[in-house]
Scaffold this motif. Structure first.
Motif, PDB file in Angstrom:
ATOM      1  N   PRO B 161     -32.778 -20.441 -23.228  1.00 41.60           N
ATOM      2  CA  PRO B 161     -31.993 -19.418 -23.936  1.00 41.60           C
ATOM      3  C   PRO B 161     -32.576 -18.026 -23.749  1.00 41.60           C
ATOM      4  O   PRO B 161     -31.841 -17.043 -23.628  1.00 41.60           O
ATOM      5  N   MET B 162     -33.929 -17.961 -23.677  1.00 39.81           N
ATOM      6  CA  MET B 162     -34.588 -16.674 -23.475  1.00 39.81           C
ATOM      7  C   MET B 162     -34.163 -16.033 -22.166  1.00 39.81           C
ATOM      8  O   MET B 162     -33.860 -14.845 -22.105  1.00 39.81           O
ATOM      9  N   ILE B 163     -34.176 -16.834 -21.107  1.00 35.38           N
ATOM     10  CA  ILE B 163     -33.853 -16.289 -19.785  1.00 35.38           C
ATOM     11  C   ILE B 163     -32.426 -15.767 -19.771  1.00 35.38           C
ATOM     12  O   ILE B 163     -32.137 -14.714 -19.200  1.00 35.38           O
ATOM     13  N   ILE B 164     -31.539 -16.489 -20.462  1.00 35.39           N
ATOM     14  CA  ILE B 164     -30.141 -16.044 -20.489  1.00 35.39           C
ATOM     15  C   ILE B 164     -30.011 -14.715 -21.229  1.00 35.39           C
ATOM     16  O   ILE B 164     -29.345 -13.784 -20.769  1.00 35.39           O
ATOM     17  N   VAL B 165     -30.707 -14.599 -22.374  1.00 28.51           N
ATOM     18  CA  VAL B 165     -30.659 -13.343 -23.116  1.00 28.51           C
ATOM     19  C   VAL B 165     -31.237 -12.212 -22.281  1.00 28.51           C
ATOM     20  O   VAL B 165     -30.652 -11.131 -22.150  1.00 28.51           O
ATOM     21  N   LEU B 166     -32.407 -12.494 -21.676  1.00 28.98           N
ATOM     22  CA  LEU B 166     -33.082 -11.484 -20.870  1.00 28.98           C
ATOM     23  C   LEU B 166     -32.161 -10.949 -19.785  1.00 28.98           C
ATOM     24  O   LEU B 166     -32.001  -9.739 -19.637  1.00 28.98           O
ATOM     25  N   SER B 167     -31.510 -11.856 -19.060  1.00 31.79           N
ATOM     26  CA  SER B 167     -30.729 -11.397 -17.928  1.00 31.79           C
ATOM     27  C   SER B 167     -29.482 -10.672 -18.397  1.00 31.79           C
ATOM     28  O   SER B 167     -29.031  -9.736 -17.749  1.00 31.79           O
ATOM     29  N   SER B 168     -28.930 -11.069 -19.567  1.00 33.08           N
ATOM     30  CA  SER B 168     -27.753 -10.333 -20.023  1.00 33.08           C
ATOM     31  C   SER B 168     -28.163  -8.950 -20.523  1.00 33.08           C
ATOM     32  O   SER B 168     -27.419  -7.989 -20.398  1.00 33.08           O
ATOM     33  N   GLN B 169     -29.383  -8.854 -21.089  1.00 34.07           N
ATOM     34  CA  GLN B 169     -29.869  -7.541 -21.517  1.00 34.07           C
ATOM     35  C   GLN B 169     -30.100  -6.631 -20.307  1.00 34.07           C
ATOM     36  O   GLN B 169     -29.931  -5.426 -20.380  1.00 34.07           O
ATOM     37  N   LEU B 170     -30.548  -7.257 -19.210  1.00 33.29           N
ATOM     38  CA  LEU B 170     -30.826  -6.460 -18.019  1.00 33.29           C
ATOM     39  C   LEU B 170     -29.546  -6.101 -17.289  1.00 33.29           C
ATOM     40  O   LEU B 170     -29.582  -5.438 -16.262  1.00 33.29           O
ATOM     41  N   GLY B 171     -28.415  -6.558 -17.825  1.00 32.22           N
ATOM     42  CA  GLY B 171     -27.139  -6.149 -17.246  1.00 32.22           C
ATOM     43  C   GLY B 171     -26.687  -7.016 -16.102  1.00 32.22           C
ATOM     44  O   GLY B 171     -25.904  -6.586 -15.269  1.00 32.22           O
ATOM     45  N   ILE B 172     -27.200  -8.265 -16.019  1.00 32.06           N
ATOM     46  CA  ILE B 172     -26.717  -9.161 -14.970  1.00 32.06           C
ATOM     47  C   ILE B 172     -25.460  -9.849 -15.479  1.00 32.06           C
ATOM     48  O   ILE B 172     -25.473 -10.491 -16.526  1.00 32.06           O
ATOM     49  N   GLU B 173     -24.369  -9.692 -14.732  1.00 29.23           N
ATOM     50  CA  GLU B 173     -23.100 -10.242 -15.180  1.00 29.23           C
ATOM     51  C   GLU B 173     -23.075 -11.745 -15.045  1.00 29.23           C
ATOM     52  O   GLU B 173     -23.635 -12.311 -14.102  1.00 29.23           O
ATOM     53  N   GLY B 174     -22.439 -12.407 -15.984  1.00 30.43           N
ATOM     54  CA  GLY B 174     -22.161 -13.826 -15.849  1.00 30.43           C
ATOM     55  C   GLY B 174     -23.387 -14.705 -16.018  1.00 30.43           C
ATOM     56  O   GLY B 174     -24.493 -14.237 -16.260  1.00 30.43           O
ATOM     57  N   ARG B 175     -23.134 -15.985 -15.887  1.00 38.05           N
ATOM     58  CA  ARG B 175     -24.188 -16.960 -16.138  1.00 38.05           C
ATOM     59  C   ARG B 175     -24.835 -17.474 -14.865  1.00 38.05           C
ATOM     60  O   ARG B 175     -25.822 -18.182 -14.916  1.00 38.05           O
ATOM     61  N   GLY B 176     -24.235 -17.183 -13.720  1.00 41.42           N
ATOM     62  CA  GLY B 176     -24.710 -17.818 -12.491  1.00 41.42           C
ATOM     63  C   GLY B 176     -26.182 -17.562 -12.220  1.00 41.42           C
ATOM     64  O   GLY B 176     -26.941 -18.493 -11.962  1.00 41.42           O
ATOM     65  N   VAL B 177     -26.598 -16.296 -12.314  1.00 46.99           N
ATOM     66  CA  VAL B 177     -27.965 -15.955 -11.942  1.00 46.99           C
ATOM     67  C   VAL B 177     -28.996 -16.567 -12.906  1.00 46.99           C
ATOM     68  O   VAL B 177     -29.911 -17.244 -12.455  1.00 46.99           O
ATOM     69  N   PRO B 178     -28.848 -16.355 -14.221  1.00 44.83           N
ATOM     70  CA  PRO B 178     -29.866 -16.946 -15.109  1.00 44.83           C
ATOM     71  C   PRO B 178     -29.943 -18.456 -14.997  1.00 44.83           C
ATOM     72  O   PRO B 178     -31.038 -19.021 -15.027  1.00 44.83           O
ATOM     73  N   LYS B 179     -28.796 -19.129 -14.819  1.00 43.55           N
ATOM     74  CA  LYS B 179     -28.828 -20.580 -14.673  1.00 43.55           C
ATOM     75  C   LYS B 179     -29.607 -20.969 -13.424  1.00 43.55           C
ATOM     76  O   LYS B 179     -30.415 -21.901 -13.450  1.00 43.55           O
ATOM     77  N   ALA B 180     -29.370 -20.220 -12.346  1.00 41.72           N
ATOM     78  CA  ALA B 180     -30.081 -20.524 -11.107  1.00 41.72           C
ATOM     79  C   ALA B 180     -31.582 -20.292 -11.289  1.00 41.72           C
ATOM     80  O   ALA B 180     -32.400 -21.030 -10.738  1.00 41.72           O
ATOM     81  N   ILE B 181     -31.933 -19.255 -12.085  1.00 43.88           N
ATOM     82  CA  ILE B 181     -33.363 -18.989 -12.310  1.00 43.88           C
ATOM     83  C   ILE B 181     -34.001 -20.151 -13.055  1.00 43.88           C
ATOM     84  O   ILE B 181     -35.085 -20.624 -12.700  1.00 43.88           O
TER      85      ILE B 181
END
Lengths: 282, 310
Positions: B161-181
């Motif tokens: 959940p942290m990684i998802i929040v982090l990436s959305s805060q950093l302005g990365i659109e969508g879920r694809g990138v954080p899930k891949a991370i």
């Protein structure tokens, strides 16, 4: 800016020191073997702290380690309550039930070569599945409290331990079993004195894999509903309410609990399988 | 094929147990339904039934047992119902030419598969690079290896959940990138540890032999270390892809996800449609099985062509 420069300088210095230590003539001593990774870990923390402070990262995105440490110290009561709920009640209960069930099952199916041949491939296959997905189903069956978390953990740890134990029970060779026969040992005697001890390295391998799985299961199952305590609950609500420092403190607790749990099992392994080559002191 | 008969027998036994378990699991739901439609059941109210064991309920209402196998929202669906739901949301929609509609599991499986594969590729690449660094540099070995081992004992998924929040805060659109991370993170360490073992597999005598050929460091790496690490690589790849899939699915679980198999599980949970959960689970299991089998096949072919068939 100062912070950033300091962190980068610390990094360079620590790395040089580590490089020197690794090349020095004390490199095989115990102290250096521990000091180098510890220094590396500290460097990561300093770098993290420096980046957060130097670049002015908002604490909502990524709190500095010092802030996390303060939160950790300030909320030990909450953390302890969550630890008890998730680790002691959910994960450990589930681990104990799942491990005993797997051990009993493998001893039971071991008597039939047919069943063993049938269950091993299935067990191996199931061990690779994303079992964690059954969490919502089990939560709806067993309610919100720790019983459902324990149930998830039982299912998650069962197959890795089963597969390893079944494999371990096949480890003895014909010569050793024949020797037991010449001693007029029955099935149970052979099992207790020869085959279970010989299977112990495998059983412990399964148990060690299962320690991590148990914690993962207990934490993730709490995302699907739990009483207002528990590590998974705190993490998912903390992310929602932007108390990220508390979330990091919970993650630290989870990491510590995981490592401690694993070390306990590893210690038990050393005590039980002291005779195995992999346990010999160098 | 010697194993086929035992495996099938065990599978049949599991299915039988499953069918047998459906009746006691669902009898309460079936009785509630029957009562609401005006049929006579004993005991008559849900409150009175609460204290009666499921076995007594089944004995007292033998007529309702069949209904327990046909509930719309069962606590435990029959394998048939799960298979039917899976077919309804995959094959049937594909036949009607709507394979990629948002209601079809094929679409969601594709979303999950994409993140899984990206994370798998990323994690494997980083893992192999890390292993090479560890094998060739003493400093990296001494500082990184203990952490790699410790990190295997940590429930990394808690970070999801942290990684998802982090990436959305950093302005990365969508879920694809954080899930891949997350997937890459879970896949990284098994590959790293396996590759370190593999790259160190050559015996000193083999390394010495190459030295007598006056082979360069690169040649030793390409002709000896890399080939001898291949069996280890495949073993860890199989663990890695399973871990990637788990990571992706867990990454889809926190609230807010709308596509992917994990999100289907979550939505099924929130809307009380157990069949959707079970179908998504079955799809995830099939996907995991297919991915691992594919890698297993690749391993066999590769090792055979390399003359390392075990």
């Amino acid at each position: 800016m100062m912070w950033l420069i300091f962190a980068l300088a610390f990094w360079a210095g620590a790395w040089a020191l580590n490089a020197a230590l690794a090349r020095s003539r004390w490199r095989d001593t115990r102290v250096v073997r521990i000091a180098v990774p510890v220094l590396f870990g500290v460097t990561l923390l300093v770098l993290w702290e420096g980046m957060v402070r130097g670049l002015g990262v908002s604490p909502v995105i990524l709190p500095a380690p010092s802030v996390v440490a303060q939160t950790f110290a300030a909320s030990t009561e909450t953390l302890w309550e969550d630890f008890r709920q998730t680790v002691l009640k959910g994960a450990l209960t589930g681990f104990a039930i799942g491990a005993s069930a797997a051990l009993l099952t493998s001893v039971a199916i071991d008597r039939s070569a047919f069943l063993t041949r049938g269950l091993l491939p299935i067990g191996n296959f199931v061990a690779a599945l994303p079992i964690i997905g059954i969490a919502p189903i089990l939560v709806s069956w067993f309610g919100f409290d720790w019983q459902s978390k324990a149930a998830v953990v039982v299912v998650m740890v069962f197959f890795p331990i089963l597969v390893n134990t079944v494999q371990g029970l096949r480890e003895t060779d014909a010569m050793q079993r024949d020797l037991m026969r010449t001693y007029a040992a029955g099935y149970w005697h052979t099992l207790l004195k020869l085959r279970l001890p010989a299977a112990m390295p495998f059983i412990f391998n399964g148990l060690k894999i299962a320690t991590t799985l148990a914690l993962i299961g207990a934490i993730v199952a709490e995302y699907f509903g739990s009483p207002t305590r528990g590590m998974g609950f705190r993490i998912s609500t903390g992310v929602g309410s932007l108390s990220i420092d508390l979330v990091w403190a919970e993650i630290a607790v989870a990491a510590l609990a995981g490592t401690a749990f694993y070390s306990l099992v590893a210690l038990a392994e050393r005590a039980v399988t002291f005779w195995h080559p992999s346990q010999r002191r160098r | 094929m010697r194993a086929a008969l035992p495996v099938l027998t065990v599978l049949a036994a599991i299915l039988l147990l499953w069918y047998l378990a459906v009746a006691p699991m669902n009898i309460r739901g079936a009785l509630d339904l029957a009562e609401r439609s005006g049929r006579a059941v004993t005991p008559e109210t849900p409150l009175a039934r609460q204290d009666v064991s499921v076995w007594r309920l089944m004995a007292q209402n033998p007529g309702q047992i069949a209904a327990a196998y046909e509930l719309d929202r069962p606590r435990l669906p029959t394998p048939q119902q799960v298979g039917g739901e899976l077919w309804k949301t995959t094959g049937e929609m594909a036949l009607r030419g709507r394979a990629m509609s948002k209601r079809s599991l094929i679409y969601h499986a594709a979303v999950t598969l994409r993140s899984t594969l990206w994370g798998f590729v990323l994690g494997t690449a980083l893992g192999i690079l890390g292993a090479v660094a560890i094998v060739y540099s003493r400093v990296v070995d001494m500082s990184l290896m203990p952490w790699a081992i410790i990190s295997q004992t940590i429930p990394i998924v808690a970070l999801a959940p942290m990684i998802i929040v982090l990436s959305s805060q950093l302005g990365i659109e969508g879920r694809g990138v954080p899930k891949a991370i997350i997937a890459a993170y879970l896949c990284y360490f098994p590959v790293l540890v396996g590759m370190v073992k593999g790259l160190r597999a050559p015996a000193p005598s083999q390394l010495d032999l190459l030295q007598t050929y006056s082979a360069s460091g690169l040649q030793v790496f390409l002709k000896l270390r890399l080939p001898s690490s291949v069996p280890y690589l495949f073993t860890s790849l199989k663990i890695g892809i399973a871990a990637s899939l788990v990571g992706t699915i867990v990454g889809e679980l926190p609230t807010g996800a709308i596509s992917g198999l994990g999100a289907r599980i979550l939505i099924g949970d929130q809307f009380g449609t157990p069949l959707a959960i079970w179908a998504a689970l079955l799809a995830a299991a099939l996907m995991a099985g297919a991915l691992v089998t594919l890698l297993d096949l690749l391993q066999r072919i590769t090792l055979k062509r390399m003359g390392m068939q075990a």
